[in-house]
Design a protein around this motif. Structure first.
Motif, PDB file in Angstrom:
ATOM      1  N   LEU A 243      47.629 -26.220 -18.911  1.00  0.00           N
ATOM      2  CA  LEU A 243      47.696 -27.376 -19.825  1.00  0.00           C
ATOM      3  C   LEU A 243      47.100 -27.029 -21.186  1.00  0.00           C
ATOM      4  O   LEU A 243      46.016 -26.453 -21.263  1.00  0.00           O
ATOM      5  CB  LEU A 243      46.911 -28.545 -19.199  1.00  0.00           C
ATOM      6  N   SER A 244      47.805 -27.400 -22.245  1.00  0.00           N
ATOM      7  CA  SER A 244      47.251 -27.195 -23.592  1.00  0.00           C
ATOM      8  C   SER A 244      47.636 -28.378 -24.474  1.00  0.00           C
ATOM      9  O   SER A 244      48.340 -29.289 -24.030  1.00  0.00           O
ATOM     10  CB  SER A 244      47.783 -25.888 -24.180  1.00  0.00           C
ATOM     11  N   GLY A 245      47.173 -28.343 -25.709  1.00  0.00           N
ATOM     12  CA  GLY A 245      47.507 -29.429 -26.634  1.00  0.00           C
ATOM     13  C   GLY A 245      48.108 -28.862 -27.911  1.00  0.00           C
ATOM     14  O   GLY A 245      47.601 -27.876 -28.451  1.00  0.00           O
ATOM     15  N   ILE A 246      49.181 -29.461 -28.368  1.00  0.00           N
ATOM     16  CA  ILE A 246      49.782 -29.059 -29.654  1.00  0.00           C
ATOM     17  C   ILE A 246      49.994 -30.324 -30.475  1.00  0.00           C
ATOM     18  O   ILE A 246      50.675 -31.253 -30.034  1.00  0.00           O
ATOM     19  CB  ILE A 246      51.146 -28.354 -29.463  1.00  0.00           C
ATOM     20  N   LEU A 247      49.400 -30.331 -31.641  1.00  0.00           N
ATOM     21  CA  LEU A 247      49.500 -31.501 -32.506  1.00  0.00           C
ATOM     22  C   LEU A 247      50.936 -31.676 -33.008  1.00  0.00           C
ATOM     23  O   LEU A 247      51.587 -30.705 -33.401  1.00  0.00           O
ATOM     24  CB  LEU A 247      48.564 -31.280 -33.700  1.00  0.00           C
ATOM     25  N   ASN A 248      51.414 -32.915 -32.989  1.00  0.00           N
ATOM     26  CA  ASN A 248      52.739 -33.182 -33.554  1.00  0.00           C
ATOM     27  C   ASN A 248      52.761 -32.893 -35.051  1.00  0.00           C
ATOM     28  O   ASN A 248      51.747 -33.050 -35.735  1.00  0.00           O
ATOM     29  CB  ASN A 248      53.115 -34.654 -33.393  1.00  0.00           C
ATOM     30  N   GLY A 249      53.920 -32.554 -35.543  1.00  0.00           N
ATOM     31  CA  GLY A 249      54.128 -32.484 -36.985  1.00  0.00           C
ATOM     32  C   GLY A 249      54.881 -33.733 -37.431  1.00  0.00           C
ATOM     33  O   GLY A 249      55.152 -34.623 -36.632  1.00  0.00           O
ATOM     34  N   ILE A 250      55.192 -33.779 -38.717  1.00  0.00           N
ATOM     35  CA  ILE A 250      56.019 -34.894 -39.199  1.00  0.00           C
ATOM     36  C   ILE A 250      57.212 -34.347 -39.962  1.00  0.00           C
ATOM     37  O   ILE A 250      57.181 -33.214 -40.461  1.00  0.00           O
ATOM     38  CB  ILE A 250      55.229 -35.873 -40.098  1.00  0.00           C
ATOM     39  N   ASP A 251      58.248 -35.156 -40.033  1.00  0.00           N
ATOM     40  CA  ASP A 251      59.426 -34.777 -40.813  1.00  0.00           C
ATOM     41  C   ASP A 251      59.128 -35.097 -42.277  1.00  0.00           C
ATOM     42  O   ASP A 251      59.119 -36.252 -42.693  1.00  0.00           O
ATOM     43  CB  ASP A 251      60.641 -35.564 -40.325  1.00  0.00           C
ATOM     44  N   GLN A 252      58.861 -34.040 -43.033  1.00  0.00           N
ATOM     45  CA  GLN A 252      58.417 -34.250 -44.409  1.00  0.00           C
ATOM     46  C   GLN A 252      59.552 -34.600 -45.358  1.00  0.00           C
ATOM     47  O   GLN A 252      59.304 -34.897 -46.521  1.00  0.00           O
ATOM     48  CB  GLN A 252      57.664 -33.016 -44.908  1.00  0.00           C
ATOM     49  N   THR A 253      60.775 -34.555 -44.866  1.00  0.00           N
ATOM     50  CA  THR A 253      61.861 -35.023 -45.737  1.00  0.00           C
ATOM     51  C   THR A 253      62.018 -36.534 -45.590  1.00  0.00           C
ATOM     52  O   THR A 253      62.277 -37.236 -46.560  1.00  0.00           O
ATOM     53  CB  THR A 253      63.189 -34.306 -45.418  1.00  0.00           C
ATOM     54  N   VAL A 254      61.838 -37.037 -44.350  1.00  0.00           N
ATOM     55  CA  VAL A 254      61.950 -38.487 -44.127  1.00  0.00           C
ATOM     56  C   VAL A 254      60.722 -39.204 -44.698  1.00  0.00           C
ATOM     57  O   VAL A 254      60.828 -40.281 -45.268  1.00  0.00           O
ATOM     58  CB  VAL A 254      62.080 -38.782 -42.613  1.00  0.00           C
ATOM     59  N   TRP A 255      59.544 -38.575 -44.539  1.00  0.00           N
ATOM     60  CA  TRP A 255      58.294 -39.203 -44.969  1.00  0.00           C
ATOM     61  C   TRP A 255      57.716 -38.438 -46.156  1.00  0.00           C
ATOM     62  O   TRP A 255      56.855 -37.585 -45.992  1.00  0.00           O
ATOM     63  CB  TRP A 255      57.293 -39.265 -43.814  1.00  0.00           C
ATOM     64  N   ASN A 256      58.257 -38.745 -47.329  1.00  0.00           N
ATOM     65  CA  ASN A 256      57.800 -38.083 -48.545  1.00  0.00           C
ATOM     66  C   ASN A 256      57.757 -39.111 -49.677  1.00  0.00           C
ATOM     67  O   ASN A 256      58.810 -39.576 -50.131  1.00  0.00           O
ATOM     68  CB  ASN A 256      58.774 -36.944 -48.899  1.00  0.00           C
ATOM     69  N   PRO A 257      56.554 -39.483 -50.152  1.00  0.00           N
ATOM     70  CA  PRO A 257      56.487 -40.542 -51.165  1.00  0.00           C
ATOM     71  C   PRO A 257      57.168 -40.158 -52.480  1.00  0.00           C
ATOM     72  O   PRO A 257      57.532 -41.035 -53.261  1.00  0.00           O
ATOM     73  CB  PRO A 257      54.972 -40.741 -51.370  1.00  0.00           C
ATOM     74  N   ALA A 258      57.352 -38.861 -52.692  1.00  0.00           N
ATOM     75  CA  ALA A 258      57.976 -38.421 -53.947  1.00  0.00           C
ATOM     76  C   ALA A 258      59.494 -38.636 -53.940  1.00  0.00           C
ATOM     77  O   ALA A 258      60.112 -38.698 -55.010  1.00  0.00           O
ATOM     78  CB  ALA A 258      57.662 -36.946 -54.201  1.00  0.00           C
ATOM     79  N   THR A 259      60.070 -38.748 -52.758  1.00  0.00           N
ATOM     80  CA  THR A 259      61.539 -38.867 -52.698  1.00  0.00           C
ATOM     81  C   THR A 259      62.014 -40.037 -51.840  1.00  0.00           C
ATOM     82  O   THR A 259      63.214 -40.290 -51.760  1.00  0.00           O
ATOM     83  CB  THR A 259      62.143 -37.572 -52.090  1.00  0.00           C
ATOM     84  N   ASP A 260      61.115 -40.729 -51.178  1.00  0.00           N
ATOM     85  CA  ASP A 260      61.474 -41.797 -50.230  1.00  0.00           C
ATOM     86  C   ASP A 260      62.378 -42.835 -50.913  1.00  0.00           C
ATOM     87  O   ASP A 260      61.960 -43.515 -51.851  1.00  0.00           O
ATOM     88  CB  ASP A 260      60.161 -42.463 -49.744  1.00  0.00           C
ATOM     89  N   PRO A 261      63.622 -42.984 -50.440  1.00  0.00           N
ATOM     90  CA  PRO A 261      64.552 -43.904 -51.118  1.00  0.00           C
ATOM     91  C   PRO A 261      64.207 -45.380 -50.912  1.00  0.00           C
ATOM     92  O   PRO A 261      64.759 -46.237 -51.606  1.00  0.00           O
ATOM     93  CB  PRO A 261      65.901 -43.574 -50.463  1.00  0.00           C
ATOM     94  N   HIS A 262      63.304 -45.678 -49.983  1.00  0.00           N
ATOM     95  CA  HIS A 262      62.998 -47.086 -49.702  1.00  0.00           C
ATOM     96  C   HIS A 262      61.903 -47.649 -50.609  1.00  0.00           C
ATOM     97  O   HIS A 262      61.590 -48.832 -50.542  1.00  0.00           O
ATOM     98  CB  HIS A 262      62.552 -47.242 -48.243  1.00  0.00           C
ATOM     99  N   LEU A 263      61.313 -46.805 -51.467  1.00  0.00           N
ATOM    100  CA  LEU A 263      60.182 -47.265 -52.281  1.00  0.00           C
ATOM    101  C   LEU A 263      60.637 -47.829 -53.624  1.00  0.00           C
ATOM    102  O   LEU A 263      61.675 -47.445 -54.158  1.00  0.00           O
ATOM    103  CB  LEU A 263      59.192 -46.114 -52.527  1.00  0.00           C
ATOM    104  N   THR A 264      59.817 -48.723 -54.166  1.00  0.00           N
ATOM    105  CA  THR A 264      60.074 -49.238 -55.519  1.00  0.00           C
ATOM    106  C   THR A 264      59.795 -48.138 -56.533  1.00  0.00           C
ATOM    107  O   THR A 264      60.508 -47.967 -57.505  1.00  0.00           O
ATOM    108  CB  THR A 264      59.148 -50.445 -55.789  1.00  0.00           C
ATOM    109  N   ALA A 265      58.709 -47.386 -56.313  1.00  0.00           N
ATOM    110  CA  ALA A 265      58.354 -46.295 -57.228  1.00  0.00           C
ATOM    111  C   ALA A 265      57.939 -45.079 -56.396  1.00  0.00           C
ATOM    112  O   ALA A 265      57.083 -45.196 -55.525  1.00  0.00           O
ATOM    113  CB  ALA A 265      57.212 -46.725 -58.138  1.00  0.00           C
ATOM    114  N   ASN A 266      58.555 -43.947 -56.678  1.00  0.00           N
ATOM    115  CA  ASN A 266      58.138 -42.712 -55.994  1.00  0.00           C
ATOM    116  C   ASN A 266      56.897 -42.156 -56.678  1.00  0.00           C
ATOM    117  O   ASN A 266      56.650 -42.415 -57.851  1.00  0.00           O
ATOM    118  CB  ASN A 266      59.281 -41.689 -56.014  1.00  0.00           C
TER     119      ASN A 266
END
Ligand code: ADP
Ligand code: GLC
Length: 487
Positions: A243-266
């Motif tokens: 048994l071991s542990g591996i930290l999850n990563g994140i999808d940095q294209t989906v979760w990126n404040p500089a490019t996130d299309p759902h934001l009012t201001a990037n």
């Protein structure tokens, strides 16, 4: 390079109820970028079928008297081949992957996911003659738990890895179900699939996989203890060497404040002033008083005990008297929803509760909030605190599981050493939550100090790159463990 069959019951953007979908929709892409040959296996729910294109039938068969075919397409926005288990009788229905529209588990969940496992086993053993046989079968959570158990008795078989995303969900069914599913009789033993007179899908993974991992190093240690082990801590201790542990990563294209299309201001860490435009937009959208100075705390969560709703409700009488706004998005257990909505109706200027599942609003809350609340009782990894760090929205978390591995408290020492990136609640109580919240509110008034913390938070690297590398090593260990296994 290895051939990997990655089995999941949900994957973003096709079907999602929680973090497993985020992981299954991004780790395979990261592994494929690092040269692994990976196929993702998913049930063909209607939500999935609506989004995929150019499906081709690869094989057809029968499981439990039901027609099942295997369809091939691609995970959207990637080169990762996606195989869909198409069984209309099991998966083509309205509602969610595990529950109907009223929030009740599907009555035939055992059958639905047993057949999902059975076809995975047939792929693993090349019985469907697809011209592609995996070296590794990577299972995730109870829905794919039977796979390692059903493969274990074969001499020629792929190695198996079972990832624990949440030990609280075990896939428990009656002994009659065990009989109805025609599982090998020798599996009905407490040391195998039996769990206190019930059939446990998750034990198939925990007992039989060549390797097991949890989604953070701390959770991998916690589940050895009775308070986090949900009755499986003894078994996990027995298998601790695997048994071991591996930290999850994140999808940095989906979760990126500089490019996130759902934001009012990037924005990014150099343009933090832009972030406040998202706060104003969120306040307007939700009908809260528009005020840039009032600290806005966000929360996006399944509304279940795990997520610390009891201590939030315990602290609510004081929270509504604090100079803050609290925005909560989520759905889950009705009693939590009702209590929270009641508080919100009585304090509309302080608290806004949105019941439901809303992907776009979740991005807007991450960007528009100053702080993010996550007081979980346990948290195998947690993704929202990682999205919050990336969005410069300082997380306020319990020191458990993946939260403890990723959030560093803004005490004097950690601020001096520039490692601080959030706030840590050290005990599961309303009082402790309020104490930490007050500390955060105090620091929020020190604009320069707060900005420093935001920049430190945004600098953190939680991309999949590193963790995918850890999985590749784990696959190699699983292969060598398989080779040493005695059948
Ligand atoms: P868990 O898997 O235990 O629910 P995680 O933090 O790992 O917790 O992942 C939860 C994921 O589900 C995150 O991507 C979060 O944004 C999303 N999520 C949870 N509830 C909602 C909701 N009501 N609306 C939109 N997204 C949600
Ligand atoms: C589970 C856990 C969560 C984790 C997610 C993805 O749903 O509750 O902590 O982040 O799986 O691994």
């Amino acid at each position: 390079m290895s051939k990997i069959l990655y089995i999941s019951s949900e994957a973003f953007p096709l079907i999602k109820t929680g973090g497993l979908a985020d992981v299954a929709g991004s780790l395979p892409i990261a592994l494929s970028k690092q040269g692994e040959e990976i196929h993702l296996l998913l049930p063909a729910y209607p939500q999935v079928m609506q989004q995929v294109e150019n499906t081709q039938q690869l094989a057809s068969s029968h499981y439990y008297g039901l027609d099942v075919s295997l369809l091939e397409t691609h995970l959207p926005n990637s080169d990762v081949p996606l195989w869909l288990v198409n069984c209309p009788a099991a998966f083509e229905r309205p509602g969610g992957p595990y529950m109907d529209s009223d929030g009740q588990p599907w009555h035939d969940n055992a059958l639905r996911f047993a057949l999902f496992c059975q076809i995975a086993v047939d792929i693993a053993l090349d019985r469907l003659k697809l011209g592609w046989q995996p070296d590794i079968v990577h299972c995730n959570d109870w829905q794919s738990g039977l796979v390692p158990a059903l493969l274990a008795s074969f001499k020629q078989r792929p190695a198996t890895l079972f990832t624990i995303h949440n030990l609280a969900y075990q896939g428990l069914f009656s002994q009659q179900t065990f009989t109805d599913l025609e599982l090998p009789g020798n599996l009905w033993q407490p040391s195998r699939l039996e769990f206190y007179d019930q059939l446990s899908f998750i034990k198939g993974g925990l007992v039989y996989a060549d390797r097991i991992n949890a989604v953070s190093p701390t959770y991998a240690r916690e589940i050895l203890l009775p308070e986090f082990g949900y009755g499986l801590n003894g078994l996990l201790q027995h298998r601790q060497a695997r048994l071991s542990g591996i930290l999850n990563g994140i999808d940095q294209t989906v979760w990126n404040p500089a490019t996130d299309p759902h934001l009012t201001a990037n924005y990014d860490s150099h343009k933090l002033a832009q972030k406040s435009k998202n706060k104003t937009a969120l306040q307007k959208q939700l009908g809260l008083p528009v005020d840039a100075r009032i600290p806005l705390v966000g929360m996006i969560s399944r509304m279940v005990e795990q997520k610390g709703l009891d201590i939030i409700l315990g602290a609510m009488a004081e929270i509504v008297n604090l100079p803050i706004q609290l925005v909560m998005l989520g759905n889950g257990e009705t009693h939590y929803e009702i209590q929270l909505v009641k508080w919100a109706n009585n304090h509309p200027d302080k608290l806004n509760v949105v019941i439901g599942y809303n992907e776009i609003l979740s991005h807007q809350i991450e960007a528009g909030s100053d702080m993010f609340l996550m007081p979980s009782t346990f948290e195998p990894c947690g993704l929202n605190q990682l999205y919050s760090l990336r969005y410069g929205t300082l997380p306020i978390v319990r020191n458990v599981g993946g939260l403890a591995d990723t959030v560093v408290d803004a005490n004097d020492l950690n601020r001096k050493s520039k490692t601080a990136n959030g706030f840590v609640i050290t005990e599961q109580s309303a009082e402790a939550l309020l104490t930490t919240l007050r500390t955060a509110l105090g620091l929020y008034q020190e604009t320069a100090a707060w900005k420093k913390l935001q920049r430190a938070a945004m600098k953190g690297d939680f991309s999949w790159q590193r963790s995918a590398g850890h999985y590749i090593k784990l696959y190699q260990q699983a292969l060598s463990d398989r080779d040493q296994a005695v059948v």
